[in-house]
Design a protein around this motif. Structure first.
Motif, PDB file in Angstrom:
ATOM      1  N   ARG A  10     -16.967  -5.200 -17.640  1.00 16.69           N
ATOM      2  CA  ARG A  10     -16.345  -6.024 -16.619  1.00 16.69           C
ATOM      3  C   ARG A  10     -15.811  -5.181 -15.465  1.00 16.69           C
ATOM      4  NH1 ARG A  10     -11.577  -8.353 -17.979  1.00 16.69           N
ATOM      5  NH2 ARG A  10     -10.792  -9.549 -16.247  1.00 16.69           N
ATOM      6  N   LYS A  11     -15.112  -4.144 -15.835  1.00 14.90           N
ATOM      7  CA  LYS A  11     -14.520  -3.271 -14.833  1.00 14.90           C
ATOM      8  C   LYS A  11     -15.612  -2.695 -13.936  1.00 14.90           C
ATOM      9  CE  LYS A  11     -10.605  -0.737 -13.996  1.00 14.90           C
ATOM     10  NZ  LYS A  11      -9.214  -1.048 -14.153  1.00 14.90           N
ATOM     11  N   ARG A  34     -18.488  -3.869 -13.369  1.00 13.39           N
ATOM     12  CA  ARG A  34     -19.048  -4.891 -12.517  1.00 13.39           C
ATOM     13  C   ARG A  34     -18.144  -5.180 -11.318  1.00 13.39           C
ATOM     14  NH1 ARG A  34     -21.185  -9.481 -13.284  1.00 13.39           N
ATOM     15  NH2 ARG A  34     -19.291 -10.374 -14.079  1.00 13.39           N
ATOM     16  N   LYS A  35     -16.873  -5.162 -11.581  1.00  7.21           N
ATOM     17  CA  LYS A  35     -15.925  -5.435 -10.511  1.00  7.21           C
ATOM     18  C   LYS A  35     -16.081  -4.383  -9.416  1.00  7.21           C
ATOM     19  CE  LYS A  35     -11.204  -6.968 -10.027  1.00  7.21           C
ATOM     20  NZ  LYS A  35     -10.017  -7.378 -10.722  1.00  7.21           N
ATOM     21  N   ASN A  36     -16.145  -3.132  -9.867  1.00 17.12           N
ATOM     22  CA  ASN A  36     -16.328  -2.063  -8.888  1.00 17.12           C
ATOM     23  C   ASN A  36     -17.650  -2.215  -8.169  1.00 17.12           C
ATOM     24  OD1 ASN A  36     -13.929  -0.930  -9.427  1.00 17.12           O
ATOM     25  ND2 ASN A  36     -14.728   0.491 -10.958  1.00 17.12           N
ATOM     26  N   TRP A  56     -19.373  -4.853  -7.454  1.00 19.40           N
ATOM     27  CA  TRP A  56     -19.438  -5.826  -6.368  1.00 19.40           C
ATOM     28  C   TRP A  56     -18.523  -5.464  -5.215  1.00 19.40           C
ATOM     29  CZ3 TRP A  56     -15.422  -8.679  -4.643  1.00 19.40           C
ATOM     30  CH2 TRP A  56     -14.414  -9.037  -5.522  1.00 19.40           C
ATOM     31  N   ARG A  57     -17.481  -4.700  -5.508  1.00 18.25           N
ATOM     32  CA  ARG A  57     -16.650  -4.226  -4.394  1.00 18.25           C
ATOM     33  C   ARG A  57     -17.467  -3.290  -3.508  1.00 18.25           C
ATOM     34  NH1 ARG A  57     -12.007  -6.138  -4.059  1.00 18.25           N
ATOM     35  NH2 ARG A  57     -10.678  -6.640  -5.827  1.00 18.25           N
ATOM     36  N   MET A 100     -16.813 -13.973  -5.720  1.00 17.67           N
ATOM     37  CA  MET A 100     -16.615 -13.009  -6.783  1.00 17.67           C
ATOM     38  C   MET A 100     -15.209 -13.125  -7.359  1.00 17.67           C
ATOM     39  SD  MET A 100     -19.483 -11.828  -7.089  1.00 17.67           S
ATOM     40  CE  MET A 100     -19.376 -10.523  -8.275  1.00 17.67           C
ATOM     41  N   ASN A 101     -14.260 -13.375  -6.454  1.00 18.47           N
ATOM     42  CA  ASN A 101     -12.892 -13.558  -6.941  1.00 18.47           C
ATOM     43  C   ASN A 101     -12.824 -14.727  -7.884  1.00 18.47           C
ATOM     44  OD1 ASN A 101     -11.529 -11.470  -5.913  1.00 18.47           O
ATOM     45  ND2 ASN A 101     -10.728 -12.546  -4.121  1.00 18.47           N
ATOM     46  N   THR A 116     -14.330 -13.831 -11.055  1.00 20.14           N
ATOM     47  CA  THR A 116     -13.393 -13.002 -11.808  1.00 20.14           C
ATOM     48  C   THR A 116     -12.292 -13.865 -12.409  1.00 20.14           C
ATOM     49  OG1 THR A 116     -13.762 -11.446 -10.043  1.00 20.14           O
ATOM     50  CG2 THR A 116     -12.119 -10.848 -11.671  1.00 20.14           C
ATOM     51  N   ASP A 151     -11.394 -14.387 -16.127  1.00 18.29           N
ATOM     52  CA  ASP A 151     -10.059 -14.179 -16.688  1.00 18.29           C
ATOM     53  C   ASP A 151      -9.592 -15.402 -17.435  1.00 18.29           C
ATOM     54  OD1 ASP A 151     -10.093 -11.704 -15.697  1.00 18.29           O
ATOM     55  OD2 ASP A 151      -8.786 -12.087 -13.978  1.00 18.29           O
TER      56      ASP A 151
END
Lengths: 1012, 154
Positions: A78-79, A81-83, A85-86, A417-418, A421, A425
């Motif tokens: 997850r982490k 992926r978050k990075n 897409w950032r 994306m938010n 996310t 969550d």
């Protein structure tokens, strides 16, 4: 036009961006899909933008779904992926900025280019015009030189004097648009000077110092000029146009520029230009074009010396560049927009400005070469725009637009994306909550299991004792009481199970059994369960099963019973008079029956009831078009049963009817106070009906009554399973009976029950009949009461009164002087009726009713001689279990450990069954069973493969020892666990004879038949 | 007549035991398992129970006395004791065991100690009662009478 262009461009850019977005998104989704192991075609880029949007939205939602779907695989990353897409977002914004700037640069350079082109074309145009006009003037001058040579030098005396020249030139000035004046100077050698001066009447004057003393026009006087010093040769001006008449008598050779010019002109024979210099008198910048006039026509290839020799004079045209260019430019369009400079660049390092302001500008400029026909002189025209270039607004707006679009897309992407996310969550949180809820649920079921276990234990005592009581000598009534007590006790246990059921249904864990059962027996059981409750109410309870319903059905009898019990129980609570009538029909029959029941008085008690058909109004089954009944019954033996429970109670208020099937819902708080109950019965019923693929509905009229109807689908079980009523019915087979009942519905019910015993029944509505040929006579209580005292049937038929309650029974007994009839208590049911008849007729064998002993006997039959292994770590439990099994004749072997059991049960062995405790130290029952099954499986396989000989294994090729769990735990989960690890069944600890019998008979029964 | 007397007192005594909750239906079930082929079944089972329980109680006492109490072990013992007592119908011992197990689950040492005392007490009580009952039974058998069927608890 420009606006349109802008819009068009904007659209183009927008389209491009959209395509980019689509591409990005498809890339993302593609990535995800590949990661998720699913391949799909990449989104094709449609041409229409709207279409594209649609696609994109789909894609996005799909993306969301996919993310959701594949979520479990992504939890770890997850982490990352978050990075990821950032980074993508930053890259996207960077790309947007870059593209916006490149578009800005491109467009502004385009406009600069365009400006340049415009400037070039304008400049060239001007240069060309200037050149053309200059050429025209030059040609004319040349022509004039010819005129002068012909008329001045060719004639003697000359045909031209100053006046003629001035007039001619003036009048032909239009031919020389660029000249401000024309003058002619003759070639005078020093030897001829005096003669010339005399002839002309003036002296030749020099010109070179004029330049040092600039003069004003009005002060200018050629006479002031100094006479020319002595030279080799002179070129005094003899004729001049009026505009330049002041140059007459001035020696052209004495002027620095003019001199050079003259010399060059006569050498080349062509028009020659001076460098720009301030003109005499006007002092304005000008150039002089000089043509040499020769005495005779020279051949084109004459040498310069010849030319000099033949030179007669010089014709000069004065070009006032400044004013002339100005005039020229005046004629052209858009003269305001550009600045023109004309330079003489013969001396390359020092160009001489001929026209235009000298303001240096580093802006855009264009240089056009001018060719005035003098190869010695070079001229250039420099053009530049007057105004600074305008701001490239189009480019700026476009790039800003691109930037905005990029940012918007980035914003959308970011928001998406938010959101994803956030959803993730939330999902996590929900998973967490779910886990907790499940844990709570487990705790709840544990609690329920514990509680129910604690209730079960004393209840088992009660039931066991009742069971024992049934084994003792009891008369029929006592038997029935005990049965009722037992059934009620069982109902209490089932109530506990009901609470468990609700929990199970809520968690979707409830599954239905598929066993054969007799629906009529179940209905009888339910009715007898409630008979006790109805003793003090004047309510008639009756059940009727249509003859078309098969005697054996396959389904879940317990659940079916539960539904009927719930409905009947519910009806009983709310009914104080009249009747409760349970009918069971086939779905096919109902259509025909509906019409029969339209007669308002034809109900069981004569009281009006709620219309049954209306309770079925919502059923899909009956709303289908065509012929629903045939379609329902045909496929693979399916039987569609319709059960309705009709009562004449207080009914349900209309507003509450919609929610009676909700859990814990009661009509009002006062209801629960008066009638008690948890309010989950109906909701459970509804769930169960749905599990049976049926529907449930109700129709209720306040103060008249309610009718609940449900359907259920079972399989036709055929006739093979023994009917418990069979042995009863045989005794009365062929007997004839008369039923006296004026109420057709009630009569039908009574007839149904009597017929179940194999007795032929006729129904009459009054007593005025001949009873002699009958075996028995059934009279409805109300008919008996009416005819009390005038009854004389003789001895032949036995008389039975179908009565509702104990109190009325007593009144019958107390009536004196009447033949004492036998009382049959309602609700009628086969066993009860049979018992009453047996008592009255004296047939039958009491021994047969000692069900308990029968069961004991059959347990003995089943278990006698069996070798059974009992495994329990608790010696006391072991002893008790062994004792119980020994009592039924089994040979019992003990084992205290799971391992011991495994070694004992490794084939070949001679055990028929194993009872295993589940909770044992070291190795629990589940584990031990699994190991035993594994061993058996491997041995079976090896026997089949021939690796082991069957003889070594007592000729048994398929080893499977029956293993039963012994447990004090009652929840379903344990049972499932038992089956999962290969156990064959389970019995609760401590043993109950009936349950033991039920479980043991499941697999010993067949063995018994084969090998008695 | 004496046999009758004994039978009556046996019944009365048993009824008291049932009423006061020392015994439950399981005991009468146990009695039903005893027949001619297995005349000493109840005595055997009960003495086995005494033996087993005594051992378990001793184990429990030593386990609880240790510095680091092994609650798992205690739980296993208690489970065993509960099983035996429920098999024999010693209801009050069983109930005490249930309470004990709860404390054991909470790892409540003090509660466990208290419960152990309670269980012991109950065990001794039921032991004496059962011994008395079985003595009566043996007397009846010795006198040639039949052991009356226990007509349940009231």
């Amino acid at each position: 036009m420009i606006l349109l262009h802008v819009i068009g461009f904007g659209l183009k850019v927008g389209h491009l961006l959209l395509i980019l977005c689509g591409w990005f998104l498809s890339l993302i989704s593609l990535n995800l899909l590949i990661n998720g192991g699913i391949m799909t075609n990449k989104i094709s880029l449609p041409h229409e933008e709207g279409h594209l949007w649609m696609k994109m939205r789909e894609q996005i939602s799909e993306l969301g779904c996919k993310i959701h779907h594949n979520y479990s695989q992504y939890i770890g990353s997850r982490k990352v992926r978050k990075n990821w897409w950032r980074k993508l977002l930053v890259a996207w914004i960077g790309l947007g900025i870059i593209s916006s700037f490149s578009v800005l640069w491109y467009m502004s350079s385009q406009s600069v280019e365009k400006r340049k082109e415009t400037l070039a074309s304008m400049c060239d145009e001007r240069a060309r015009m200037l050149q053309d006009q200059f050429n025209v003037s030059m040609n004319h001058l040349q022509a004039m030189s010819v005129v002068v040579s012909i008329f001045y030098h060719g004639k003697n005396p000359s045909a031209i004097d100053q006046r003629t020249f001035a007039r001619y030139t003036d009048r032909t000035a239009f031919e020389r648009p660029l000249t401000s004046g024309v003058a002619y100077a003759v070639r005078v050698l020093n030897s001829e000077r005096e003669q010339f001066e005399a002839q002309q009447g003036w002296t030749i004057k020099r010109m070179d110092n004029v330049e040092q003393t600039p003069v004003h026009e009005d002060e200018y006087n050629p006479a002031d000029l100094e006479p020319s010093p002595v030279e080799d040769e002179y070129a005094p001006v003899v004729f001049a146009q009026d505009t330049v008449s002041h140059v007459i008598s001035v020696d052209m050779l004495s002027g620095k520029e003019d001199g050079e010019n003259v010399l060059r002109a006569r050498e080349s024979g062509k028009g020659v230009l001076t460098a720009p210099f301030p003109l005499l008198k006007t002092n304005r910048l000008g150039v002089i074009l000089t043509f040499a006039v020769y005495k005779k026509d020279l051949s084109p290839d004459a040498t310069p010396t010849e030319r000099i020799q033949e030179t007669a004079g010089y014709l000069g045209g004065i070009f006032d560049i400044e004013s002339l260019v100005e005039k020229l430019l005046q004629q052209l369009a858009s003269k305001q927009t550009i600045l023109v400079n004309v330079y003489d660049t013969s001396n390359f390092s020092q160009p001489i400005s001929m026209y235009g302001s000298n303001t240096s500008s580093d802006g855009l400029r264009h240089v056009s070469a001018l060719n005035f026909g003098d190869p010695f002189r070079k001229h250039e025209m420099h053009c530049r725009f007057k105004q600074k270039p305008p701001w490239p607004w189009v480019a700026i707006t476009t790039s800003v637009g691109i930037l905005i679009i990029t940012l918007l897309v980035a914003q959308i992407f970011h928001a998406t994306m938010n959101r994803i996310t956030k959803v993730e969550d939330d999902y996590h949180e929900m998973m967490e909550l779910k886990k907790r809820a499940e844990a709570a649920d487990i705790a709840k079921s544990q609690f329920l299991a514990t509680v129910s276990h604690e209730i079960r234990t004393p209840m088992n005592g009660v039931l066991g004792m009742l069971h024992m009581l049934m084994d003792t000598y009891l008369d029929e009534t006592q038997q029935d009481y005990v049965r009722t007590a037992r059934e009620s006790g069982k109902a209490l246990v089932s109530l506990i199970n009901q609470v468990l059921d609700q929990a199970k249904i809520e968690s979707g864990k409830l599954e239905l059994e598929e066993v054969s059962f007799d629906l009529r027996a179940i209905l009888d059981d339910v009715l007898s369960l409630f008979s006790g409750k109805l003793q003090d109410k004047r309510v008639e309870l009756a059940g009727y099963v249509s003859s078309k319903v098969p005697s054996t059905l396959v389904g879940d009898p317990q659940r079916f019973r539960q539904i009927v019990t719930n409905l009947v129980g519910n009806s009983i609570k709310f009914t104080d008079k009249g009747h409760i009538f349970v009918t069971v029909h086939l779905g096919e029959e109902v259509a025909g029956l509906m019409e029969v029941e339209r007669d308002p008085n034809s109900t069981l008690s004569g009281l009006p009831v709620a219309d049954r058909t209306r309770s079925m109004a919502g059923f899909k089954t009956f709303n289908q078009e065509g012929s629903p009944y045939t379609s329902l019954s045909s496929p693979d033996n399916q039987v569609n049963i319709i059960v309705s429970v009709e009562d004449t109670g207080q009914g349900i208020p209309f507003e509450a009817q919609a929610r009676v099937f909700n859990p814990f819902m009661q009509v009002g708080p006062s209801i629960s106070r008066t009638h008690g109950g948890t309010g989950i019965g109906l909701s459970i019923s509804k769930c169960l009906v749905h599990l049976m693929k049926g529907e449930i509905g109700l129709s209720s009229l306040p103060q008249i009554g309610s009718t609940f109807t449900f359907t259920a689908i079972f399989t036709n079980g055929g006739q093979e399973v023994n009917n418990q009523n069979n042995f009863i019915s045989s005794e009365f087979e062929g007997m004839r009976a008369l039923l006296v009942d004026p109420n057709p519905v009630r009569a039908k019910v009574s007839k149904y029950h009597i017929q179940r015993l194999g007795i032929q029944v006729e129904v009459v509505s009054n007593l005025n009949q001949d009873f002699s040929s009958l075996n028995m006579l059934f009279i409805e209580e109300e008919v008996w009461d009416k005819n009390l005292g005038r009854m004389d049937f003789g001895i032949s038929p036995k008389v039975f009164i179908l009565s509702n309650s104990v109190s009325s029974t007593r009144s019958i007994f107390s009536a004196p002087g009447v033949v004492t009839p036998f009382i049959v208590m309602k609700p009628l049911r086969a066993s009860m009726l049979a018992a009453s008849l047996q008592r009255a007729m004296g047939v039958g064998n009491k021994e047969k009713y000692r069900n308990g002993e029968l069961r004991m006997l059959s347990l003995n039959n089943l278990l006698r001689g069996r070798r059974i292994l009992v495994v329990d770590d608790n010696p006391v439990n072991l002893k008790v279990a062994a004792g119980a099994l020994k009592k039924y004749g089994a040979e019992v072997v003990h084992a205290e450990r799971g391992k011991e059991a495994i070694s004992l049960l490794t084939p070949p062995h001679c055990f028929d069954a194993c009872f295993m405790d589940i909770q044992m130290p070291e190795m629990d029952g589940f584990e031990a069973t699994k190991r035993i099954r594994d061993t058996e499986l491997s041995i079976n396989n090896r026997i089949q493969l021939g690796e082991l000989s069957v003889e070594d294994y007592e000729n048994v090729s398929n080893w499977h020892v029956r293993i039963m769990a012994m447990t004090a735990d009652v929840i379903q989960a344990t049972y499932e666990e038992c089956l999962k690890c290969g156990m064959d069944g389970y019995v609760s600890k401590p043993f109950e004879a009936e349950q033991l019998y039920r479980e043991v008979s499941r697999f010993f029964h067949t063995v018994n038949d084969v090998n008695p | 007549m004496e046999v009758n007397q004994m039978q009556r007192s046996f019944l009365e005594y048993a009824t008291v035991l049932f009423r006061e909750g020392f015994l439950d239906g399981q005991f009468s079930q146990l009695q039903m398992l005893q027949d001619e082929s297995n005349p000493d079944f109840v005595v055997e089972v009960v003495s086995l129970f005494f033996e087993d329980s005594q051992k378990l109680l001793n184990d429990l006492t030593t386990t609880l006395d240790q510095q680091n109490v092994d609650f798992k072990k205690i739980d296993a013992h208690i489970h065993q004791l509960k099983g035996s007592s429920s098999s024999i119908g010693a209801q009050r011992v069983k109930n005490a065991c249930i309470a004990f197990r709860n404390f054991c689950d909470q790892q409540n040492l003090e509660g466990c100690m208290r419960c152990l005392q309670h269980v012991k007490q109950e065990y001794l009580l039921v032991k004496s009662k059962l011994e008395a009952l079985l003595r009566l039974e043996q007397q009846i058998v010795a006198a040639g009478g039949a052991i009356p069927v226990l007509s349940e608890f009231s």
